[in-house]
Enzyme design. Structure first.
Site, PDB file in Angstrom:
ATOM      1  N   ASP A  30     -12.286   7.136   3.802  1.00  0.00           N
ATOM      2  CA  ASP A  30     -11.089   6.921   4.604  1.00  0.00           C
ATOM      3  C   ASP A  30     -10.692   5.449   4.646  1.00  0.00           C
ATOM      4  O   ASP A  30      -9.693   5.093   5.252  1.00  0.00           O
ATOM      5  CB  ASP A  30     -11.304   7.451   6.023  1.00  0.00           C
ATOM      6  CG  ASP A  30     -10.008   7.617   6.792  1.00  0.00           C
ATOM      7  OD1 ASP A  30      -8.940   7.680   6.141  1.00  0.00           O
ATOM      8  OD2 ASP A  30     -10.044   7.666   8.037  1.00  0.00           O
ATOM      9  N   LYS A  70       0.846  -1.198   0.000  1.00  0.00           N
ATOM     10  CA  LYS A  70       0.000   0.000   0.000  1.00  0.00           C
ATOM     11  C   LYS A  70       0.882   1.248   0.000  1.00  0.00           C
ATOM     12  O   LYS A  70       1.697   1.454   0.890  1.00  0.00           O
ATOM     13  CB  LYS A  70      -0.904  -0.002   1.231  1.00  0.00           C
ATOM     14  CG  LYS A  70      -1.754   1.252   1.409  1.00  0.00           C
ATOM     15  CD  LYS A  70      -2.527   1.203   2.720  1.00  0.00           C
ATOM     16  CE  LYS A  70      -3.196   2.525   3.043  1.00  0.00           C
ATOM     17  NZ  LYS A  70      -3.845   2.521   4.378  1.00  0.00           N
ATOM     18  N   ARG A  85      -7.625  -0.329   1.038  1.00  0.00           N
ATOM     19  CA  ARG A  85      -8.069  -1.600   0.460  1.00  0.00           C
ATOM     20  C   ARG A  85      -8.498  -1.435  -0.992  1.00  0.00           C
ATOM     21  O   ARG A  85      -8.465  -2.393  -1.763  1.00  0.00           O
ATOM     22  CB  ARG A  85      -9.187  -2.195   1.312  1.00  0.00           C
ATOM     23  CG  ARG A  85     -10.490  -1.432   1.310  1.00  0.00           C
ATOM     24  CD  ARG A  85     -11.343  -1.754   2.515  1.00  0.00           C
ATOM     25  NE  ARG A  85     -10.747  -1.235   3.744  1.00  0.00           N
ATOM     26  CZ  ARG A  85     -11.262  -1.441   4.962  1.00  0.00           C
ATOM     27  NH1 ARG A  85     -12.370  -2.146   5.099  1.00  0.00           N
ATOM     28  NH2 ARG A  85     -10.667  -0.936   6.022  1.00  0.00           N
ATOM     29  N   LYS A 135     -10.308  13.103   8.103  1.00  0.00           N
ATOM     30  CA  LYS A 135      -9.849  12.705   9.428  1.00  0.00           C
ATOM     31  C   LYS A 135      -9.775  13.921  10.349  1.00  0.00           C
ATOM     32  O   LYS A 135      -9.468  15.030   9.883  1.00  0.00           O
ATOM     33  CB  LYS A 135      -8.440  12.107   9.351  1.00  0.00           C
ATOM     34  CG  LYS A 135      -8.309  10.787   8.644  1.00  0.00           C
ATOM     35  CD  LYS A 135      -6.842  10.375   8.599  1.00  0.00           C
ATOM     36  CE  LYS A 135      -6.624   9.056   7.866  1.00  0.00           C
ATOM     37  NZ  LYS A 135      -7.106   7.914   8.643  1.00  0.00           N
ATOM     38  N   ASP A 141      -2.763  10.440   3.740  1.00  0.00           N
ATOM     39  CA  ASP A 141      -4.184  10.120   3.796  1.00  0.00           C
ATOM     40  C   ASP A 141      -4.919  11.156   4.623  1.00  0.00           C
ATOM     41  O   ASP A 141      -4.868  11.149   5.850  1.00  0.00           O
ATOM     42  CB  ASP A 141      -4.387   8.726   4.387  1.00  0.00           C
ATOM     43  CG  ASP A 141      -5.860   8.337   4.440  1.00  0.00           C
ATOM     44  OD1 ASP A 141      -6.663   8.948   3.709  1.00  0.00           O
ATOM     45  OD2 ASP A 141      -6.184   7.403   5.188  1.00  0.00           O
TER      46      ASP A 141
END
Length: 461
Positions: free
Chosen positions: A310, A228, A314, A240, A233
């Site tokens: 968020d 990954k 995956r 967030k 992020d």
């Protein structure tokens, strides 16, 4: 900064490794003056305890480091590595009766204790160094330390200097060093190549998303490492809070770890065909960002309902896993800083992992023990699969309810590995919250050494 042993020299300072139950025997080997010096310093053989002895010239004549007892060593792996930061400047020669895995751990811990991240501020490492101990494979240990060095540097570098471009550059540098082939699919070309999830997650950033694809080796079993590479992020539109965003430079820790492992594999010349796939993106926010409620296609053909932007890691891994699976390699391994649920379950020290093959799981656990690289097996618990099936699409990227977050994420990824029988997934943390022996605070590799130790048996190398 390189993490290597010192060249051999006749002037090396003896460094005695003494366990708690060996202090009396060691004391009897000393002169009366040195025995008195040892007593005056209160040496008990405690793990990492150091005493250096002055010679007639005032320089260090010999030194001793405590090896503790079994309980202390189990609680603090690499405990003797603290000696490197305490010993006076010099080149030391280890004197010990240790052998095998225990000696390898001491030697590797010594090298790892020399790591410092000094890109932005002077942060000198210890001046003490050691000649490679007898009966260790010095080249192997140095290759492992170099791979860990690479991983730590990549994670520690802040996102302003470690975006998708820079992550690609790091992969290209590694490929160049070992004559590996590398190709990169970038920006809108991702859509043309049918990588819609990687594109969707990264399209809101001015730093173009990409899929990095590196290949090395012409013979042996096929191993694919998927890491990954979310270089930062924000959480996307499901933004967030500030406290949760502070460490998100490490959200590319999976890619950093597979690059470090790839370095180890290539430096050691393992007889396998290696492929490394890294979806490199920045999960940012602008008018083009993907939204909660969107239903997105994937490389595999499965559709995904987005219930939380968020839960993006995956998604990018899904496209990369699908392209890896299409070639039906002997084994696929994914590594990702994927879920907070994993941290709640096992804390920052342990790397949870999932395996489709019980023998592979046993091999990884045994390798982890030998390599002092702790892991913890988790289950691909199929009764939870309905939780990732939303009805409106084939899959849900963020099931509601909050239970079994790491397991449901692993099950999501497993849906994209259907033609390859042997799949392992590591849900790592990639960060050392507080300094520990051989592990300074900051980025850290997890699971790579365990895998390196296990691979020869798993793939019959």
């Amino acid at each position: 900064m390189t993490l290597t042993f010192a060249p051999d020299t006749d002037d090396a300072i003896p460094l005695y490794l003494v366990p708690k139950d060996g202090v009396d025997a060691f004391r009897k080997t000393l002169s009366g003056r040195d025995a008195g010096w040892l007593d005056a310093r209160g040496f008990k053989g405690n793990l990492g305890q150091v005493v250096s002895f002055p010679g007639d010239s005032g320089k260090v004549a010999l030194a001793v480091v405590g090896y503790g007892d079994g309980k202390a060593r189990a609680r603090k792996r690499f405990g003797t590595a603290t000696a490197r930061g305490v010993l006076p400047d010099g080149i030391y020669r280890l004197v010990t009766e240790l052998e095998g895995d225990a000696l390898d751990e001491v030697a590797l811990g010594w090298l790892l204790a020399g790591y410092r991240f000094d890109r932005y501020a002077k942060n000198p490492g210890p001046k003490a160094n050691m000649i490679a101990p007898d009966n260790v494979d010095a080249a192997r240990i140095e290759a492992i330390a170099a791979g860990e060095h690479l991983t730590r540097d990549l994670i520690n570098t802040p996102a302003n200097d470690m975006g998708p471009d820079e992550l690609e550059a790091a992969a290209r540098n590694l490929a160049s060093r070992f004559d590996a082939e590398i190709s990169v699919t970038t920006g809108d070309a991702l859509l043309e190549a049918n990588f819609p999830l990687i594109h969707a997650v990264g399209r809101a950033s001015p730093r173009a998303p990409r899929l990095i694809d590196m290949r090395w080796g012409a013979d042996g079993p096929n191993l694919v490492l998927v890491g990954k590479g979310v270089c930062f992020d924000t959480g996307g539109l499901n933004l967030k809070p500030g406290a949760s965003m502070g460490l998100m430079k490490k959200d590319m820790g999976g890619s950093a770890t597979v690059l470090g492992l790839a370095h180890m594999i290539m430096a050691l010349g393992l007889k396998l065909q290696l492929r490394v796939l890294i979806p490199a993106v920045e999960n940012a926010v602008d008018g083009s960002a993907f939204r909660p409620g969107d239903v997105l296609p994937s490389h595999k053909g499965l559709t995904v309902e987005i219930n939380n932007t968020d839960a993006e890691g995956r998604l990018v891994l899904a496209d990369a896993l699908a392209v890896a699976d299409a070639e039906m390699p002997d084994m696929i391994v994914s590594m990702a800083t994927l879920t907070g649920a994993a941290r709640v379950a096992v804390g920052p020290d342990l790397a949870p992992f999932y395996a489709t093959d019980d023998m592979d799981a046993s091999a990884v656990k045994a390798g982890a023990k030998r390599a002092a690289d702790p892991v913890w097996e988790m289950p691909f618990w199929t009764p939870y699969e309905p939780r990732i099936e939303p009805g409106i699409a084939d899959l849900d990227n963020a099931p509601s309810g909050g239970f079994a977050g790491s397991i449901t994420a692993a099950l999501f990824l497993k849906r994209f590995v259907t033609d390859t029988d042997r799949y392992l997934h590591f849900d790592i943390y990639g960060w050392q919250p507080a300094a520990a022996p051989a592990r300074p605070k900051g980025g850290v590799g997890q699971g790579a050494r365990a895998l390196l130790e296990a691979l020869p048996g798993m793939l019959k190398l």
